[in-house]
Motif scaffolding. Structure first.
Motif, PDB file in Angstrom:
ATOM      1  N   THR A 171       0.835  -1.232   0.048  1.00  0.00           N
ATOM      2  CA  THR A 171      -0.091  -0.009   0.070  1.00  0.00           C
ATOM      3  C   THR A 171       1.045   1.421   0.099  1.00  0.00           C
ATOM      4  OG1 THR A 171      -1.651  -1.029   1.220  1.00  0.00           O
ATOM      5  CG2 THR A 171      -1.899   1.335   1.361  1.00  0.00           C
ATOM      6  N   VAL A 172       0.579   2.204  -1.032  1.00  0.00           N
ATOM      7  CA  VAL A 172       1.550   3.355  -1.164  1.00  0.00           C
ATOM      8  C   VAL A 172       0.594   4.529  -0.501  1.00  0.00           C
ATOM      9  CG1 VAL A 172       2.784   4.756  -2.828  1.00  0.00           C
ATOM     10  CG2 VAL A 172       2.544   2.208  -3.065  1.00  0.00           C
ATOM     11  N   GLY A 173       1.299   5.408   0.185  1.00  0.00           N
ATOM     12  CA  GLY A 173       0.854   6.566   0.369  1.00  0.00           C
ATOM     13  C   GLY A 173       1.945   7.658   0.711  1.00  0.00           C
ATOM     14  N   ILE A 174       1.608   8.695   1.656  1.00  0.00           N
ATOM     15  CA  ILE A 174       2.464   9.652   2.095  1.00  0.00           C
ATOM     16  C   ILE A 174       2.825   9.613   3.350  1.00  0.00           C
ATOM     17  CG2 ILE A 174       2.574  10.985  -0.057  1.00  0.00           C
ATOM     18  CD1 ILE A 174       0.894  13.174   1.680  1.00  0.00           C
ATOM     19  N   THR A 175       3.883  10.052   4.102  1.00  0.00           N
ATOM     20  CA  THR A 175       4.083   9.994   5.581  1.00  0.00           C
ATOM     21  C   THR A 175       3.252  11.222   6.028  1.00  0.00           C
ATOM     22  OG1 THR A 175       6.026  11.272   5.325  1.00  0.00           O
ATOM     23  CG2 THR A 175       6.274   8.893   5.164  1.00  0.00           C
ATOM     24  N   ALA A 176       3.107  11.276   7.406  1.00  0.00           N
ATOM     25  CA  ALA A 176       2.692  12.246   8.196  1.00  0.00           C
ATOM     26  C   ALA A 176       3.329  13.580   7.943  1.00  0.00           C
ATOM     27  CB  ALA A 176       2.268  12.050   9.555  1.00  0.00           C
ATOM     28  N   GLU A 234      -4.561  13.225  -7.821  1.00  0.00           N
ATOM     29  CA  GLU A 234      -4.902  12.391  -9.238  1.00  0.00           C
ATOM     30  C   GLU A 234      -3.937  11.165  -8.799  1.00  0.00           C
ATOM     31  OE1 GLU A 234      -4.370  15.060 -12.730  1.00  0.00           O
ATOM     32  OE2 GLU A 234      -2.768  13.698 -13.054  1.00  0.00           O
ATOM     33  N   ALA A 235      -4.765   9.983  -8.901  1.00  0.00           N
ATOM     34  CA  ALA A 235      -4.013   8.560  -8.732  1.00  0.00           C
ATOM     35  C   ALA A 235      -3.990   7.943  -9.864  1.00  0.00           C
ATOM     36  CB  ALA A 235      -5.186   7.849  -7.708  1.00  0.00           C
ATOM     37  N   PRO A 236      -3.046   7.115  -9.953  1.00  0.00           N
ATOM     38  CA  PRO A 236      -2.681   6.201 -11.104  1.00  0.00           C
ATOM     39  C   PRO A 236      -4.037   5.241 -11.425  1.00  0.00           C
ATOM     40  CG  PRO A 236      -1.577   5.186  -9.207  1.00  0.00           C
ATOM     41  CD  PRO A 236      -1.995   6.528  -8.529  1.00  0.00           C
ATOM     42  N   LYS A 237      -3.837   4.750 -12.431  1.00  0.00           N
ATOM     43  CA  LYS A 237      -4.983   3.756 -13.039  1.00  0.00           C
ATOM     44  C   LYS A 237      -4.818   2.385 -12.623  1.00  0.00           C
ATOM     45  CE  LYS A 237      -7.272   6.316 -16.671  1.00  0.00           C
ATOM     46  NZ  LYS A 237      -6.549   7.764 -16.258  1.00  0.00           N
ATOM     47  N   VAL A 238      -5.739   2.030 -12.247  1.00  0.00           N
ATOM     48  CA  VAL A 238      -5.676   0.369 -11.793  1.00  0.00           C
ATOM     49  C   VAL A 238      -5.116  -0.292 -13.277  1.00  0.00           C
ATOM     50  CG1 VAL A 238      -6.912  -1.995 -11.547  1.00  0.00           C
ATOM     51  CG2 VAL A 238      -7.504   0.300 -10.014  1.00  0.00           C
ATOM     52  N   VAL A 241      -0.475  -1.434 -10.559  1.00  0.00           N
ATOM     53  CA  VAL A 241      -1.550  -0.815  -9.520  1.00  0.00           C
ATOM     54  C   VAL A 241      -2.728  -1.783  -9.571  1.00  0.00           C
ATOM     55  CG1 VAL A 241      -2.922   1.045  -9.035  1.00  0.00           C
ATOM     56  CG2 VAL A 241      -0.697   1.416 -10.058  1.00  0.00           C
ATOM     57  N   THR A 242      -2.839  -2.383  -8.379  1.00  0.00           N
ATOM     58  CA  THR A 242      -4.231  -3.226  -8.351  1.00  0.00           C
ATOM     59  C   THR A 242      -5.287  -2.431  -7.833  1.00  0.00           C
ATOM     60  OG1 THR A 242      -3.333  -3.779  -5.977  1.00  0.00           O
ATOM     61  CG2 THR A 242      -2.743  -5.199  -7.692  1.00  0.00           C
ATOM     62  N   GLU A 243      -5.256  -1.409  -7.053  1.00  0.00           N
ATOM     63  CA  GLU A 243      -6.378  -1.018  -6.390  1.00  0.00           C
ATOM     64  C   GLU A 243      -6.021   0.637  -5.935  1.00  0.00           C
ATOM     65  OE1 GLU A 243      -7.946  -3.053  -3.094  1.00  0.00           O
ATOM     66  OE2 GLU A 243      -9.596  -1.430  -2.855  1.00  0.00           O
ATOM     67  N   VAL A 244      -6.897   1.710  -6.389  1.00  0.00           N
ATOM     68  CA  VAL A 244      -6.709   2.829  -5.909  1.00  0.00           C
ATOM     69  C   VAL A 244      -7.756   3.429  -4.715  1.00  0.00           C
ATOM     70  CG1 VAL A 244      -5.772   3.617  -8.180  1.00  0.00           C
ATOM     71  CG2 VAL A 244      -7.906   4.280  -7.366  1.00  0.00           C
ATOM     72  N   ASN A 245      -7.567   4.204  -3.996  1.00  0.00           N
ATOM     73  CA  ASN A 245      -8.362   4.633  -2.841  1.00  0.00           C
ATOM     74  C   ASN A 245      -9.175   5.859  -3.240  1.00  0.00           C
ATOM     75  OD1 ASN A 245      -9.333   5.175  -0.507  1.00  0.00           O
ATOM     76  ND2 ASN A 245      -7.434   5.863   0.634  1.00  0.00           N
ATOM     77  N   HIS A 246     -10.296   5.396  -3.700  1.00  0.00           N
ATOM     78  CA  HIS A 246     -11.484   6.233  -4.085  1.00  0.00           C
ATOM     79  C   HIS A 246     -11.962   7.169  -3.025  1.00  0.00           C
ATOM     80  CE1 HIS A 246     -11.705   4.510  -8.181  1.00  0.00           C
ATOM     81  NE2 HIS A 246     -11.712   3.260  -7.536  1.00  0.00           N
ATOM     82  N   ALA A 247     -11.594   6.762  -1.819  1.00  0.00           N
ATOM     83  CA  ALA A 247     -12.290   7.569  -0.790  1.00  0.00           C
ATOM     84  C   ALA A 247     -11.280   9.021  -0.691  1.00  0.00           C
ATOM     85  CB  ALA A 247     -12.159   7.118   0.586  1.00  0.00           C
ATOM     86  N   VAL A 248      -9.850   8.978  -0.849  1.00  0.00           N
ATOM     87  CA  VAL A 248      -9.110   9.887  -0.856  1.00  0.00           C
ATOM     88  C   VAL A 248      -9.239  10.908  -1.993  1.00  0.00           C
ATOM     89  CG1 VAL A 248      -6.862   9.131  -2.205  1.00  0.00           C
ATOM     90  CG2 VAL A 248      -6.790  10.444   0.256  1.00  0.00           C
ATOM     91  N   GLN A 288      -1.471   8.180   6.998  1.00  0.00           N
ATOM     92  CA  GLN A 288      -0.572   6.634   7.310  1.00  0.00           C
ATOM     93  C   GLN A 288      -1.887   5.346   7.218  1.00  0.00           C
ATOM     94  OE1 GLN A 288       3.362   8.673   8.641  1.00  0.00           O
ATOM     95  NE2 GLN A 288       3.072   6.771   9.533  1.00  0.00           N
ATOM     96  N   GLY A 289      -2.937   6.172   7.260  1.00  0.00           N
ATOM     97  CA  GLY A 289      -4.229   5.074   7.644  1.00  0.00           C
ATOM     98  C   GLY A 289      -5.129   5.418   6.467  1.00  0.00           C
ATOM     99  N   ALA A 290      -6.347   5.815   6.539  1.00  0.00           N
ATOM    100  CA  ALA A 290      -7.346   6.170   5.532  1.00  0.00           C
ATOM    101  C   ALA A 290      -6.853   6.856   4.302  1.00  0.00           C
ATOM    102  CB  ALA A 290      -8.656   6.796   6.234  1.00  0.00           C
ATOM    103  N   GLY A 291      -5.775   7.586   4.462  1.00  0.00           N
ATOM    104  CA  GLY A 291      -5.434   8.363   3.342  1.00  0.00           C
ATOM    105  C   GLY A 291      -4.427   7.893   2.347  1.00  0.00           C
ATOM    106  N   TRP A 292      -4.279   6.326   2.447  1.00  0.00           N
ATOM    107  CA  TRP A 292      -3.324   5.943   1.531  1.00  0.00           C
ATOM    108  C   TRP A 292      -3.843   6.191   0.032  1.00  0.00           C
ATOM    109  CZ3 TRP A 292      -5.602   1.801  -1.732  1.00  0.00           C
ATOM    110  CH2 TRP A 292      -6.900   1.570  -1.491  1.00  0.00           C
ATOM    111  N   LEU A 293      -2.871   5.954  -0.907  1.00  0.00           N
ATOM    112  CA  LEU A 293      -3.097   6.544  -2.291  1.00  0.00           C
ATOM    113  C   LEU A 293      -3.423   5.227  -3.390  1.00  0.00           C
ATOM    114  CD1 LEU A 293      -0.290   9.051  -2.440  1.00  0.00           C
ATOM    115  CD2 LEU A 293      -2.971   9.358  -2.606  1.00  0.00           C
ATOM    116  N   TYR A 294      -2.581   4.149  -3.344  1.00  0.00           N
ATOM    117  CA  TYR A 294      -2.762   3.147  -4.346  1.00  0.00           C
ATOM    118  C   TYR A 294      -2.306   1.897  -3.624  1.00  0.00           C
ATOM    119  CZ  TYR A 294       1.446   4.270  -6.307  1.00  0.00           C
ATOM    120  OH  TYR A 294       2.858   4.265  -6.475  1.00  0.00           O
TER     121      TYR A 294
END
Lengths: 111, 385
Positions: free
Chosen positions: A10-15, A28-32, A62-69, A81-87
């Protein structure tokens, strides 16, 4: 930042990065299915002031992107580092995370 | 950057009288016009912006240039006439204790800088952009020193803006409550003689206070003691002025844009236009008066990008999605926190510079639709009455 579980990370950014960027207003997230190379600009985060690339930390697909973010970019600031993950990405090389800096070492360099 | 390099870069930057206070308030700093300035505070750009429109905010704008002009004759009207040599605005009819927006032009009709000019007793007081203050002073010395003494003022400049600004400042100086938009007065605040204008750069009601440097920190702390007043950095200052449709010199206006192209014609009154009693007589007058008569080839416009992607300065603008040649460019753009959508300003040829016109902005290789929109993006809330 990447957190691994088997061959999917799971990829995201740090606090720390979220604090440096300020309030994110657009993601703008990458495409699955996209094949990413390590170091490639994979996502784009827009704050009020500036646009910032997020580079792929590893090679993989990329297998999934976080639509919530995407719907609520503020998650990147409130819980990066939790709900704000990117993909999520399937690692081309399952050992790719082994050489990465761990959280303690990261905390040391961003002190 | 190494620690030493960072230190050296920091050492070359100038500091305002409020620099230490910004540090205490945990500001993030960035270099701006040769100064080490607060870009944001722990609240962050977005919340600072929203807080100011809802309550009030304080800016340190002490990096800006403040210049007093005094006529050698002793008659302030002579200073006004002198200043009219270098600006197309009406300075002569500016009433005592009033302020007005204007600009210095070059021989091509371009805008060297934009400014505020106030009349206060025997003086005119100019506030000019930080990045241009040395050049402006040199330009004034070269152009009007025969008629005026030109004195750069070493004063702090503090802006308090937002619907809560009047209450916050009136607590320290009750008289300011009686001022209206663009009034300019000398007022005693925290025991020192300050000059106060009811104006700002946010589209909100508010004040700009020129104060002796030695009381700047005491004044700022007295204003911040009001719970409504938060410190606001240059980041939110930029998003606030963009939503208010106000130009940033060096971005939306510069030596290559005329006031007519920049949609600032409102600042040039009939008395300085063709047929006026003091027609022309400023640098670039021929070009500017021609453009007033027959229109400019391009105009500054507001743009509302469709969707959520911010369109930033430098983005090319196209008349059609598949056009090869750009028709114009964005000069300021970002996310408007109060609009809750991206907003931008830019230049378009006159056939496209119409409200409602759809154009395309290029962002990361993609063409994003944007609509030419009225400025400001948020209604101005000045106290005009």
């Amino acid at each position: 930042m990447a957190q691994g579980d088997g061959d999917v990370a799971t990829v995201g950014i740090t606090a720390y990065a979220a604090d440096q960027l300020g309030d994110i207003v657009f993601v703008e997230a990458p495409k699955v299915g996209a094949a990413l190379r390590k170091g490639q600009a994979a996502a784009m985060l827009e704050s009020v002031k500036a646009a910032s690339d997020v580079y792929a930390p590893v090679d993989g697909e990329v297998t999934e992107v976080n639509h919530a973010v995407i719907a609520e970019p503020a998650l990147l600031n409130s819980d990066p580092q939790g709900a704000g993950w990117l993909y999520q990405i399937r690692l081309a090389d399952a050992s790719a995370l082994d050489g990465m800096m761990d959280e303690a070492a990261y905390a040391e360099i961003t002190k | 950057m190494t620690e030493t390099a960072r230190h050296d870069a920091g050492a070359r930057l100038r500091r305002t009288p409020l620099h230490a206070l910004h540090g205490e308030l945990e500001a993030k700093f960035c270099p701006f016009a040769g100064y080490d300035m607060p870009i944001s505070y722990p609240l962050g750009v977005l919340k600072e912006h929203l807080h100011l429109r809802r309550a009030a905010g304080l800016f340190d704008v002490s990096h800006m240039g403040q210049i007093a002009l005094r006529a050698r004759s002793g008659n302030v009207a002579d200073a006004a006439r002198a200043l009219e040599r270098v600006t197309p605005i009406d300075v002569l009819d500016l009433a005592d204790n009033r302020q007005r927006y204007g600009f210095l032009t070059n021989h091509d009709g371009g805008i060297l800088d934009d400014l505020m000019v106030a009349r206060l007793g025997d003086r005119l007081i100019l506030v000019v952009n930080a990045a241009n203050k040395a050049a402006d002073e040199a330009h004034l010395r070269a152009s009007i020193a025969d008629l005026c003494e030109i004195e750069p003022l070493d004063q702090a400049l503090i802006a308090v803006q937002g619907p809560g600004a009047e209450i916050a400042l009136a607590r320290l100086a009750p008289d300011v409550a009686g001022m209206r938009f663009m009034d300019f007065r000398e007022v005693e605040i925290v025991g020192a003689r300050c000059s106060v204008s009811r104006s700002g750069y946010t589209g909100e009601d508010g004040f700009e206070i020129s104060a002796p440097s030695k009381i700047a920190q005491e004044l700022a702390q007295a204003l911040l003691a009001d719970d409504a007043v938060q410190p606001i950095g240059l980041g939110a200052r930029d998003s606030l002025r963009l939503e208010a449709g106000l130009c940033l010199h060096g971005a939306d206006i510069d030596a290559g844009t005329t006031p007519v192209e920049a949609s600032l014609l409102w600042a040039i009154p009939p008395v300085r236009r063709l047929g006026g009693a003091r027609e022309g007589g400023f640098p670039g007058d021929q070009k500017i008066l021609d453009q007033i008569a027959s229109g400019a080839p391009r105009r500054r416009v507001g743009l509302r990008p469709e969707g959520r992607v911010p369109v930033r300065a430098g983005a090319k603008l196209f008349a059609a999605e598949d056009d090869d040649e750009a028709a114009g460019a964005v000069t300021s753009g970002g996310f408007g926190p109060s609009v809750n959508a991206p907003v931008a300003m830019g230049y378009l040829p006159k056939n496209l510079a119409r409200v409602g016109q759809r154009v395309f902005a290029e962002v990361r290789g993609q063409r994003m639709p944007a609509v030419v929109s009225p400025l400001p993006f948020v209604p101005a809330r000045f106290k005009r009455g």
